[in-house]
Write a protein that holds these residues in place. Sequence first.
Motif, PDB file in Angstrom:
ATOM      1  N   THR A 171      -9.069  -2.466  27.000  1.00  0.00           N
ATOM      2  CA  THR A 171      -9.631  -1.483  26.060  1.00  0.00           C
ATOM      3  C   THR A 171      -9.451  -0.065  26.579  1.00  0.00           C
ATOM      4  N   LEU A 172      -9.669   0.139  27.883  1.00  0.00           N
ATOM      5  CA  LEU A 172      -9.490   1.470  28.476  1.00  0.00           C
ATOM      6  C   LEU A 172      -8.047   1.940  28.371  1.00  0.00           C
ATOM      7  N   LEU A 173      -7.088   1.024  28.638  1.00  0.00           N
ATOM      8  CA  LEU A 173      -5.661   1.400  28.522  1.00  0.00           C
ATOM      9  C   LEU A 173      -5.297   1.734  27.084  1.00  0.00           C
ATOM     10  N   PHE A 174      -5.828   0.966  26.144  1.00  0.00           N
ATOM     11  CA  PHE A 174      -5.526   1.240  24.736  1.00  0.00           C
ATOM     12  C   PHE A 174      -6.101   2.596  24.310  1.00  0.00           C
ATOM     13  N   GLU A 175      -7.329   2.893  24.744  1.00  0.00           N
ATOM     14  CA  GLU A 175      -7.918   4.196  24.394  1.00  0.00           C
ATOM     15  C   GLU A 175      -7.127   5.340  25.034  1.00  0.00           C
ATOM     16  N   ARG A 176      -6.666   5.141  26.283  1.00  0.00           N
ATOM     17  CA  ARG A 176      -5.881   6.175  26.943  1.00  0.00           C
ATOM     18  C   ARG A 176      -4.554   6.405  26.214  1.00  0.00           C
ATOM     19  N   GLN A 177      -3.893   5.311  25.762  1.00  0.00           N
ATOM     20  CA  GLN A 177      -2.636   5.449  25.019  1.00  0.00           C
ATOM     21  C   GLN A 177      -2.882   6.171  23.701  1.00  0.00           C
ATOM     22  N   GLN A 178      -3.979   5.869  23.034  1.00  0.00           N
ATOM     23  CA  GLN A 178      -4.282   6.565  21.783  1.00  0.00           C
ATOM     24  C   GLN A 178      -4.518   8.049  22.024  1.00  0.00           C
ATOM     25  N   ARG A 179      -5.199   8.410  23.120  1.00  0.00           N
ATOM     26  CA  ARG A 179      -5.412   9.831  23.419  1.00  0.00           C
ATOM     27  C   ARG A 179      -4.076  10.529  23.673  1.00  0.00           C
TER      28      ARG A 179
END
Length: 382
Positions: free
Chosen positions: A325-333
């Motif tokens: 989830t953290l990696l996905f949020e970072r990619q979205q940012r």
Amino acid sequence: MGSQTMAVALPRDLRQDANLAKRRHAELCRQKRVFNARNRIIGGDTEAWDVQVHDQKIKEATEKARHETFAAEMRQNDKIVCILENRKKRDRKNLCRAINDFQQSFQKPETRREFDLSDPLALKKDLPARQSDNDVRNTISGMQKFMGEDLNFHERKKFQQEQNREWSLQQQREWKNARAEQKCAEALYTETRLQFDETAKHLQKLESTTRKAVCASVKDFNKSQAIESVERKKQEKKQEQEDNLAEITNLLRGDLLSENPQQAASSFGPHRVVPDRWKGMTQEQLEQIRLVQKQQIQEKLRLQEEKRQRDLDWDRRRIQGARATLLFERQQRWQQRDLRRALDSSNLSLAKEQRLQKKYMNEVYTNQPTGDYFTQFNTGSR
């Protein structure tokens, strides 16, 4: 010789015998409490319970008798109140009826002195204009003779005075008759009230006599019950002493005090025991219980290890999910930041073009005359 060898019972000997009997009875009661297996296990005092139940029954009977007495008194008071209310209503009704009868008989509207002033048939009863005194009409300028100018003035006045006197005498007679009737009604009311009071006293006396008879019968019944209870208690005490003696003999000769382990065997199976005869478990039974406890401990340790492994597996999965989830949020940012930069650069280029176009229009507007500008503008618009 026979009289010399006879023993004499002194008061001191009697007291010693009484004390000895009391101690013997106390010892028997103590042995009954000690050697009674049921009371020793359950801990119930049946004699105290019986005494409490008996006291409670006496208290309930006393309360019930008191409540019944109060209820009887309340019923008697209610009867007296109802009788008085009915008497009051009847007297009020009779008084109203008498007043109405008197008004209809002696106070008619026709008998009033001023009835001629409000008589609805006055015009029909009235005579026409004067028909006497030398002229039937006797109207001078439309005005007839006034009061006191007629020829029958004295006779009429005398007749009126006589009529007033008769009316006054008639009213006095009517007032005396009404007063006499009122006195008669009051005397009748007083006599009726005294009769009701005598009836109430008689009823109260009958109730008191009945209550005394009931109390006497209840007293006799309670006395007979008490005598029967005393006799029954004596028989029960005698039977209880015999049972206690037999029980003590059986206990002293039985297996309870000898602690025989075979006496705890139950008739329901080898796994059942009699609680009041059981002396404890054997060594084999204790070893079997310890073995089962060790197996239970090992099983509990195994279940705890399985639970710990399952918790570790769940923690690992939760950490992996949180990391994804953290990696996905970072990619979205990052994507949003790239999009924002592209949008900023596009907006900057558009702003530069708009400034250049505005600057060009200002220069064209400044270099050309107004008429040429409008001509060029109109031509361009065509």
